[in-house]
Write a protein that holds these residues in place. Sequence first.
Motif, PDB file in Angstrom:
ATOM      1  N   LEU A 106       0.829  -1.209   0.000  1.00 47.73           N
ATOM      2  CA  LEU A 106       0.000   0.000   0.000  1.00 47.73           C
ATOM      3  C   LEU A 106       0.864   1.259   0.000  1.00 47.73           C
ATOM      4  CD1 LEU A 106      -2.857  -0.949   2.488  1.00 47.73           C
ATOM      5  CD2 LEU A 106      -3.026  -0.727   0.008  1.00 47.73           C
ATOM      6  N   MET A 107       1.917   1.254   0.805  1.00 50.40           N
ATOM      7  CA  MET A 107       2.810   2.413   0.850  1.00 50.40           C
ATOM      8  C   MET A 107       3.510   2.618  -0.489  1.00 50.40           C
ATOM      9  SD  MET A 107       4.536   2.555   4.654  1.00 50.40           S
ATOM     10  CE  MET A 107       5.518   1.102   4.450  1.00 50.40           C
ATOM     11  N   PHE A 108       3.933   1.531  -1.124  1.00 52.69           N
ATOM     12  CA  PHE A 108       4.601   1.629  -2.426  1.00 52.69           C
ATOM     13  C   PHE A 108       3.662   2.221  -3.472  1.00 52.69           C
ATOM     14  CE2 PHE A 108       6.208  -0.131  -6.440  1.00 52.69           C
ATOM     15  CZ  PHE A 108       7.532   0.278  -6.355  1.00 52.69           C
ATOM     16  N   LYS A 109       2.416   1.742  -3.481  1.00 54.79           N
ATOM     17  CA  LYS A 109       1.437   2.264  -4.439  1.00 54.79           C
ATOM     18  C   LYS A 109       1.117   3.728  -4.150  1.00 54.79           C
ATOM     19  CE  LYS A 109      -0.788  -2.060  -5.747  1.00 54.79           C
ATOM     20  NZ  LYS A 109      -2.050  -2.809  -5.777  1.00 54.79           N
ATOM     21  N   TYR A 110       1.019   4.080  -2.868  1.00 57.48           N
ATOM     22  CA  TYR A 110       0.797   5.480  -2.512  1.00 57.48           C
ATOM     23  C   TYR A 110       1.938   6.347  -3.034  1.00 57.48           C
ATOM     24  CZ  TYR A 110       1.255   9.755   0.130  1.00 57.48           C
ATOM     25  OH  TYR A 110       1.454  11.066   0.468  1.00 57.48           O
ATOM     26  N   ALA A 111       3.165   5.911  -2.787  1.00 58.87           N
ATOM     27  CA  ALA A 111       4.326   6.701  -3.183  1.00 58.87           C
ATOM     28  C   ALA A 111       4.357   6.938  -4.689  1.00 58.87           C
ATOM     29  CB  ALA A 111       5.618   6.012  -2.729  1.00 58.87           C
ATOM     30  N   ASN A 112       4.104   5.900  -5.458  1.00 60.82           N
ATOM     31  CA  ASN A 112       4.126   6.053  -6.918  1.00 60.82           C
ATOM     32  C   ASN A 112       3.014   6.976  -7.401  1.00 60.82           C
ATOM     33  OD1 ASN A 112       6.362   4.425  -7.229  1.00 60.82           O
ATOM     34  ND2 ASN A 112       5.164   2.578  -7.546  1.00 60.82           N
ATOM     35  N   SER A 113       1.809   6.811  -6.880  1.00 60.41           N
ATOM     36  CA  SER A 113       0.688   7.649  -7.300  1.00 60.41           C
ATOM     37  C   SER A 113       0.872   9.092  -6.849  1.00 60.41           C
ATOM     38  CB  SER A 113      -0.625   7.104  -6.750  1.00 60.41           C
ATOM     39  OG  SER A 113      -0.916   5.847  -7.311  1.00 60.41           O
ATOM     40  N   ALA A 114       1.355   9.290  -5.631  1.00 60.07           N
ATOM     41  CA  ALA A 114       1.555  10.647  -5.121  1.00 60.07           C
ATOM     42  C   ALA A 114       2.627  11.376  -5.922  1.00 60.07           C
ATOM     43  CB  ALA A 114       1.933  10.607  -3.643  1.00 60.07           C
ATOM     44  N   LYS A 115       3.691  10.677  -6.246  1.00 58.62           N
ATOM     45  CA  LYS A 115       4.763  11.291  -7.034  1.00 58.62           C
ATOM     46  C   LYS A 115       4.243  11.682  -8.418  1.00 58.62           C
ATOM     47  CE  LYS A 115       9.512  10.531  -8.516  1.00 58.62           C
ATOM     48  NZ  LYS A 115      10.636   9.587  -8.556  1.00 58.62           N
ATOM     49  N   GLN A 116       3.486  10.809  -9.039  1.00 57.22           N
ATOM     50  CA  GLN A 116       2.918  11.107 -10.355  1.00 57.22           C
ATOM     51  C   GLN A 116       1.950  12.291 -10.262  1.00 57.22           C
ATOM     52  OE1 GLN A 116       1.111   7.800 -12.370  1.00 57.22           O
ATOM     53  NE2 GLN A 116       0.064   9.097 -13.844  1.00 57.22           N
ATOM     54  N   ALA A 117       1.158  12.335  -9.213  1.00 52.58           N
ATOM     55  CA  ALA A 117       0.192  13.423  -9.044  1.00 52.58           C
ATOM     56  C   ALA A 117       0.898  14.771  -8.906  1.00 52.58           C
ATOM     57  CB  ALA A 117      -0.683  13.153  -7.821  1.00 52.58           C
ATOM     58  N   VAL A 118       1.963  14.794  -8.118  1.00 53.46           N
ATOM     59  CA  VAL A 118       2.677  16.054  -7.882  1.00 53.46           C
ATOM     60  C   VAL A 118       3.452  16.488  -9.114  1.00 53.46           C
ATOM     61  CG1 VAL A 118       4.574  17.057  -6.553  1.00 53.46           C
ATOM     62  CG2 VAL A 118       2.790  15.779  -5.390  1.00 53.46           C
ATOM     63  N   ASP A 122      -1.640  15.324 -11.889  1.00 54.61           N
ATOM     64  CA  ASP A 122      -2.595  14.281 -12.248  1.00 54.61           C
ATOM     65  C   ASP A 122      -3.597  14.076 -11.111  1.00 54.61           C
ATOM     66  OD1 ASP A 122      -3.897  12.047 -13.180  1.00 54.61           O
ATOM     67  OD2 ASP A 122      -2.079  10.859 -13.506  1.00 54.61           O
ATOM     68  N   GLN A 123      -4.814  14.597 -11.278  1.00 56.93           N
ATOM     69  CA  GLN A 123      -5.851  14.503 -10.241  1.00 56.93           C
ATOM     70  C   GLN A 123      -6.243  13.058  -9.931  1.00 56.93           C
ATOM     71  OE1 GLN A 123      -7.054  17.198  -8.477  1.00 56.93           O
ATOM     72  NE2 GLN A 123      -8.081  15.697  -7.192  1.00 56.93           N
ATOM     73  N   PRO A 124      -6.466  12.193 -10.957  1.00 57.91           N
ATOM     74  CA  PRO A 124      -6.795  10.795 -10.630  1.00 57.91           C
ATOM     75  C   PRO A 124      -5.676  10.085  -9.860  1.00 57.91           C
ATOM     76  CG  PRO A 124      -7.411  11.268 -12.898  1.00 57.91           C
ATOM     77  CD  PRO A 124      -6.640  12.455 -12.392  1.00 57.91           C
ATOM     78  N   ALA A 125      -4.432  10.429 -10.146  1.00 61.64           N
ATOM     79  CA  ALA A 125      -3.317   9.816  -9.415  1.00 61.64           C
ATOM     80  C   ALA A 125      -3.325  10.276  -7.957  1.00 61.64           C
ATOM     81  CB  ALA A 125      -1.984  10.156 -10.070  1.00 61.64           C
ATOM     82  N   LEU A 126      -3.666  11.540  -7.707  1.00 64.10           N
ATOM     83  CA  LEU A 126      -3.756  12.028  -6.328  1.00 64.10           C
ATOM     84  C   LEU A 126      -4.892  11.329  -5.592  1.00 64.10           C
ATOM     85  CD1 LEU A 126      -2.730  13.930  -4.145  1.00 64.10           C
ATOM     86  CD2 LEU A 126      -4.296  15.671  -5.037  1.00 64.10           C
ATOM     87  N   SER A 127      -6.002  11.132  -6.280  1.00 63.26           N
ATOM     88  CA  SER A 127      -7.128  10.415  -5.685  1.00 63.26           C
ATOM     89  C   SER A 127      -6.722   8.974  -5.354  1.00 63.26           C
ATOM     90  CB  SER A 127      -8.313  10.427  -6.649  1.00 63.26           C
ATOM     91  OG  SER A 127      -9.397   9.728  -6.107  1.00 63.26           O
ATOM     92  N   GLU A 128      -6.012   8.331  -6.253  1.00 59.61           N
ATOM     93  CA  GLU A 128      -5.522   6.959  -6.021  1.00 59.61           C
ATOM     94  C   GLU A 128      -4.560   6.926  -4.838  1.00 59.61           C
ATOM     95  OE1 GLU A 128      -4.907   2.847  -6.617  1.00 59.61           O
ATOM     96  OE2 GLU A 128      -6.437   4.171  -7.439  1.00 59.61           O
ATOM     97  N   ALA A 129      -3.673   7.915  -4.757  1.00 60.90           N
ATOM     98  CA  ALA A 129      -2.718   7.981  -3.649  1.00 60.90           C
ATOM     99  C   ALA A 129      -3.449   8.110  -2.320  1.00 60.90           C
ATOM    100  CB  ALA A 129      -1.756   9.149  -3.849  1.00 60.90           C
ATOM    101  N   MET A 130      -4.447   8.987  -2.270  1.00 60.95           N
ATOM    102  CA  MET A 130      -5.198   9.169  -1.029  1.00 60.95           C
ATOM    103  C   MET A 130      -5.986   7.910  -0.671  1.00 60.95           C
ATOM    104  SD  MET A 130      -4.399  12.092   0.149  1.00 60.95           S
ATOM    105  CE  MET A 130      -2.767  11.873  -0.519  1.00 60.95           C
ATOM    106  N   SER A 131      -6.456   7.197  -1.685  1.00 64.82           N
ATOM    107  CA  SER A 131      -7.160   5.933  -1.448  1.00 64.82           C
ATOM    108  C   SER A 131      -6.225   4.908  -0.811  1.00 64.82           C
ATOM    109  CB  SER A 131      -7.720   5.401  -2.765  1.00 64.82           C
ATOM    110  OG  SER A 131      -8.186   4.088  -2.620  1.00 64.82           O
ATOM    111  N   LYS A 132      -4.989   4.831  -1.309  1.00 67.41           N
ATOM    112  CA  LYS A 132      -4.015   3.889  -0.744  1.00 67.41           C
ATOM    113  C   LYS A 132      -3.629   4.289   0.671  1.00 67.41           C
ATOM    114  CE  LYS A 132      -4.056   1.430  -4.363  1.00 67.41           C
ATOM    115  NZ  LYS A 132      -5.009   0.339  -4.360  1.00 67.41           N
ATOM    116  N   MET A 133      -3.511   5.605   0.918  1.00 67.27           N
ATOM    117  CA  MET A 133      -3.187   6.066   2.262  1.00 67.27           C
ATOM    118  C   MET A 133      -4.321   5.712   3.224  1.00 67.27           C
ATOM    119  SD  MET A 133      -2.401   9.875   3.747  1.00 67.27           S
ATOM    120  CE  MET A 133      -0.924  10.118   2.806  1.00 67.27           C
TER     121      MET A 133
END
Length: 170
Positions: A106-118, A122-133
Amino acid sequence: MEYFEEENPEETTQNDPQEQDEVFLTVTEDIRSYIYETAKWTKFLSIVGFVVTGIMILFSFSAEALISTMNGKVGAANNPWAALGGGFLTVVFLLSALLYFYPSLLMFKYANSAKQAVLYGDQPALSEAMSKMKSFFKFWGIITITILGLYIISFLLGIVAYLGAGSVAA
């Protein structure tokens, strides 16, 4: 006599709070830098978690050899792990590794999505990151509640055993 009331669509949207304008959050540069920094540390911790999981898996398959070695050193009668057996310990260690792997994933997926969002806005990537968190903290919350429950049960059983031992001695 039936009564039908005709709804006015304009009144419905004005009175229904879900139909009102959505509230948008603004992600400032400070927030973006915090998310990016969090993503870097989270990725580091997740990789450490994967390595520890791998070590736990390797250790689980050596449980039988560990028990045999301990039996040779202290004798089977003095080895409390000998009664459990290598197969049981292997399963326990594998379950522990699985329990450790899931939050790392979960942390790995959060990190990848959050990095892509920033990096790409990428709004969907930020949403995915928050979902994993959210899933990460929900998982650890459930584990914490379970452990606290086991502590309470152990404490209560200890009190019952103490009181039972006191009445037998008397």
